[in-house]
Design a protein around this motif. Structure first.
Motif, mmCIF file in Angstrom:
data_model
loop_
_atom_site.group_PDB
_atom_site.id
_atom_site.type_symbol
_atom_site.label_atom_id
_atom_site.label_comp_id
_atom_site.label_asym_id
_atom_site.label_seq_id
_atom_site.Cartn_x
_atom_site.Cartn_y
_atom_site.Cartn_z
ATOM 1 N N ALA A 1 17.503 -26.457 30.191
ATOM 2 C CA ALA A 1 16.396 -27.054 29.447
ATOM 3 C C ALA A 1 15.351 -25.996 29.090
ATOM 4 C CB ALA A 1 15.761 -28.177 30.264
ATOM 5 N N GLY A 2 15.154 -25.027 29.979
ATOM 6 C CA GLY A 2 14.213 -23.959 29.703
ATOM 7 C C GLY A 2 14.627 -23.131 28.499
ATOM 8 N N LEU A 3 15.930 -22.917 28.323
ATOM 9 C CA LEU A 3 16.415 -22.182 27.154
ATOM 10 C C LEU A 3 16.029 -22.868 25.856
ATOM 11 C CD1 LEU A 3 20.015 -21.213 28.368
ATOM 12 C CD2 LEU A 3 18.076 -19.669 28.041
ATOM 13 N N TRP A 4 15.927 -24.170 25.895
ATOM 14 C CA TRP A 4 15.624 -24.945 24.706
ATOM 15 C C TRP A 4 14.119 -25.181 24.543
ATOM 16 C CZ3 TRP A 4 15.892 -30.905 24.555
ATOM 17 C CH2 TRP A 4 15.617 -31.368 23.275
ATOM 18 N N LEU A 5 13.431 -25.468 25.667
ATOM 19 C CA LEU A 5 12.048 -25.937 25.597
ATOM 20 C C LEU A 5 11.000 -24.878 25.927
ATOM 21 C CD1 LEU A 5 12.534 -29.368 27.425
ATOM 22 C CD2 LEU A 5 12.322 -29.000 24.956
ATOM 23 N N CYS A 6 11.389 -23.806 26.605
ATOM 24 C CA CYS A 6 10.391 -22.876 27.150
ATOM 25 C C CYS A 6 10.483 -21.476 26.561
ATOM 26 C CB CYS A 6 10.527 -22.803 28.670
ATOM 27 S SG CYS A 6 10.362 -24.395 29.514
ATOM 28 N N VAL B 1 18.526 -9.159 35.026
ATOM 29 C CA VAL B 1 18.862 -10.403 34.338
ATOM 30 C C VAL B 1 17.601 -11.156 33.942
ATOM 31 C CG1 VAL B 1 19.943 -12.659 34.636
ATOM 32 C CG2 VAL B 1 21.096 -10.599 35.469
ATOM 33 N N ARG B 2 16.648 -11.276 34.859
ATOM 34 C CA ARG B 2 15.480 -12.112 34.578
ATOM 35 C C ARG B 2 14.521 -11.461 33.581
ATOM 36 N NH1 ARG B 2 10.586 -10.838 36.054
ATOM 37 N NH2 ARG B 2 10.404 -8.985 37.334
ATOM 38 N N ALA B 3 14.653 -10.146 33.308
ATOM 39 C CA ALA B 3 13.765 -9.482 32.356
ATOM 40 C C ALA B 3 14.126 -9.793 30.904
ATOM 41 C CB ALA B 3 13.794 -7.974 32.579
ATOM 42 N N ARG B 4 15.301 -10.349 30.660
ATOM 43 C CA ARG B 4 15.713 -10.681 29.304
ATOM 44 C C ARG B 4 14.961 -11.938 28.830
ATOM 45 N NH1 ARG B 4 20.397 -7.845 28.062
ATOM 46 N NH2 ARG B 4 21.341 -6.785 29.865
ATOM 47 N N PRO B 5 14.567 -11.990 27.537
ATOM 48 C CA PRO B 5 13.790 -13.142 27.046
ATOM 49 C C PRO B 5 14.452 -14.485 27.303
ATOM 50 C CG PRO B 5 13.743 -11.360 25.438
ATOM 51 C CD PRO B 5 14.711 -10.939 26.511
ATOM 52 N N MET B 6 15.753 -14.569 27.068
ATOM 53 C CA MET B 6 16.441 -15.836 27.313
ATOM 54 C C MET B 6 16.444 -16.173 28.799
ATOM 55 S SD MET B 6 17.236 -17.028 24.386
ATOM 56 C CE MET B 6 18.493 -18.263 24.709
ATOM 57 N N ALA B 7 16.591 -15.137 29.643
ATOM 58 C CA ALA B 7 16.559 -15.371 31.080
ATOM 59 C C ALA B 7 15.173 -15.824 31.525
ATOM 60 C CB ALA B 7 16.973 -14.114 31.833
ATOM 61 N N GLN B 8 14.126 -15.274 30.882
ATOM 62 C CA GLN B 8 12.766 -15.703 31.197
ATOM 63 C C GLN B 8 12.586 -17.188 30.901
ATOM 64 O OE1 GLN B 8 9.634 -13.175 29.564
ATOM 65 N NE2 GLN B 8 11.135 -11.557 29.311
ATOM 66 N N ALA B 9 13.078 -17.615 29.742
ATOM 67 C CA ALA B 9 12.979 -19.028 29.398
ATOM 68 C C ALA B 9 13.741 -19.889 30.395
ATOM 69 C CB ALA B 9 13.508 -19.249 27.983
ATOM 70 N N ALA B 10 14.937 -19.426 30.769
ATOM 71 C CA ALA B 10 15.724 -20.175 31.745
ATOM 72 C C ALA B 10 15.008 -20.255 33.087
ATOM 73 C CB ALA B 10 17.102 -19.529 31.912
ATOM 74 N N MET B 11 14.367 -19.149 33.495
ATOM 75 C CA MET B 11 13.677 -19.143 34.770
ATOM 76 C C MET B 11 12.436 -20.028 34.734
ATOM 77 S SD MET B 11 15.286 -17.781 37.108
ATOM 78 C CE MET B 11 13.937 -18.192 38.190
ATOM 79 N N ARG B 12 11.752 -20.118 33.591
ATOM 80 C CA ARG B 12 10.626 -21.031 33.503
ATOM 81 C C ARG B 12 11.095 -22.464 33.716
ATOM 82 N NH1 ARG B 12 8.498 -17.082 29.842
ATOM 83 N NH2 ARG B 12 9.707 -17.852 28.079
ATOM 84 N N GLY B 13 12.243 -22.793 33.126
ATOM 85 C CA GLY B 13 12.799 -24.123 33.354
ATOM 86 C C GLY B 13 13.261 -24.319 34.787
#
Length: 411
Positions: A181-186, A331-343
């Motif tokens: 959901a973070g990939l989509w919303l965050c 892994v978490r430094a990538r923009p998509m990974a950041q969004a996933a981690m926010r979710g």
């Protein structure tokens, strides 16, 4: 997501500092793994400022993906970070684990019998402490990790998933759904990463740890079957239990019961007696292994059996955490990974919220007096900023007195 925990030589803590901090936590952290995460946050994020709220949430989310004791994996990881070495993680594990392991080992030797109205009231007071601590953790983490409608929605979805009747898959499923959901919303929430989670672990060392985890999961059952060696069989039973459990220490109990009661190593009565005392001691529930290893019928038992069982049940979670950490920052430094981690971080808040209701609230708040005591503990922590150990002492004493009053009222 901004995570400012860059390391320098000035940030490195001494082994004595790490041991002292986690020994304190091992002495006061009542209430199970969810409450432990609240104690960790209060002591190491809020008070000592070893790392930021977001970085702490990252580590909590990572620990939820991996099997083993969640709070112990987080503690081990924090020790590695603070000490800038594997030894820092081992010292943190020792400090956090030792108090409850020693108490349970002593109980296994017949040093105490924890029964009666005083004991029951004392245990109930400790459960009320857990209510206050978990509520405080949710309050603090929700303000930082669910600041908008999207992440509040993810947290609510995580609550729905965790409370669905899908067993131990609920937690990891909630984290995965939160990440997707973070990939989509965050994707537009938060700025660039300004710091990094740096660990003193090479990728080669991480790969070795993952290989060792796999070998210890596959070879001991073969060796135990071929040689008939009870020490290897004991190690295998507890290592396999620690490697396959998701969702915290309470999920470990049915696995251990199948490993030690069914083959006749420990009687069911002895097993349940140790489980009862485990609820009254601080620290990780996995230290129940020390009790079981000590009371084993076949040798090795006593101190040797307790040591084998204790190390074996914690080892798989430690190996997995150590193996994954060197790849985590990349892994978490990538923009998509950041969004996933926010979710995923928002989902962690939801998981804490679900656990706050069951088992923390439902097992502790049984009367209006319980509600008043739990609310008092929460306000003492959040408004008056009292250290957790004082709240532990106060509510444990109140629970003991309440238990005595109830007992004599029925006489």
């Amino acid at each position: 997501m901004s995570v400012d925990v860059s390391r320098s030589s000035a940030d490195k803590g001494s082994l004595s500092e790490i041991f002292g901090a986690f020994l304190k936590l091992g002495l006061i952290s009542f209430g199970g793994p969810i409450a432990h995460l609240g104690y960790f946050r209060d002591e190491l994020v809020v008070r000592r400022r070893w790392l930021t709220e977001s970085a702490y949430a990252d580590l909590v989310a990572l620990s939820q993906f991996l099997p083993g004791p969640a709070s112990s994996k987080v503690g081990f990881t924090l020790g590695v970070m603070r000490g800038n070495s594997l030894m820092g993680g081992l010292v943190a594990w020792l400090g956090f684990t030792m108090p409850s392991a020693l108490v349970l080992f002593a109980f296994a030797l017949g040093a105490a019998a924890f029964t009666g109205p005083v004991a029951e009231g004392f245990i109930h007071g400790l459960k009320l402490v857990a209510v206050a601590v978990v509520a405080q953790a949710i309050w603090g983490m929700a303000k930082n990790l669910t600041p908008d409608r999207q992440r509040i929605g993810i947290a609510l979805a995580a609550i729905a998933i965790v409370t669905a009747p899908i067993g131990m898959l609920g937690q990891i499923g909630a984290i995965l759904v939160g990440a997707l959901a973070g990939l989509w919303l965050c994707r537009s929430n938060g700025g660039p990463v300004t710091g990094h989670l740096e660990f003193p672990i090479t990728r080669r060392a991480g790969a070795v740890a993952l290989i060792l985890f796999t070998l210890l999961l596959t070879l001991p059952p073969i060796l135990a079957s071929v040689t008939g060696n009870q020490a290897i069989a004991l190690f295998d039973a507890f290592y396999r239990s620690g490697a396959l459990v998701f969702g915290g220490g309470h999920v470990l109990l049915p696995l251990l019961q199948a490993q030690v009661v069914v083959p006749g190593w420990v009687s069911n009565e002895t097993f349940l007696a140790g489980y009862g005392l485990t609820q009254a001691v601080p620290g990780p529930l996995f230290t129940f292994a020390a009790y079981l290893g000590a009371v084993m019928g076949p040798s090795p038992n006593g101190l040797i059996g307790a040591s084998i069982a204790l190390v074996a049940v914690f080892l798989p979670g430690g190996l997995l955490a150590y193996g994954v950490l060197p790849f985590w920052d990349m892994v978490r430094a990538r923009p998509m990974a950041q969004a996933a981690m926010r979710g995923a971080n928002a989902a962690v808040v939801g998981i804490l919220g679900a656990a706050f209701y069951n088992p923390v609230w439902t097992s502790a708040v049984l009367t209006p007096v319980d509600f008043a005591l739990a609310l008092t503990g929460f306000l003492l922590l959040t408004v008056w900023k009292l250290p957790p150990w004082t709240v532990v002492m106060l509510l444990a004493a109140c629970g003991t007195v309440s238990g005595l009053i109830e007992h004599f009222a029925w006489i």
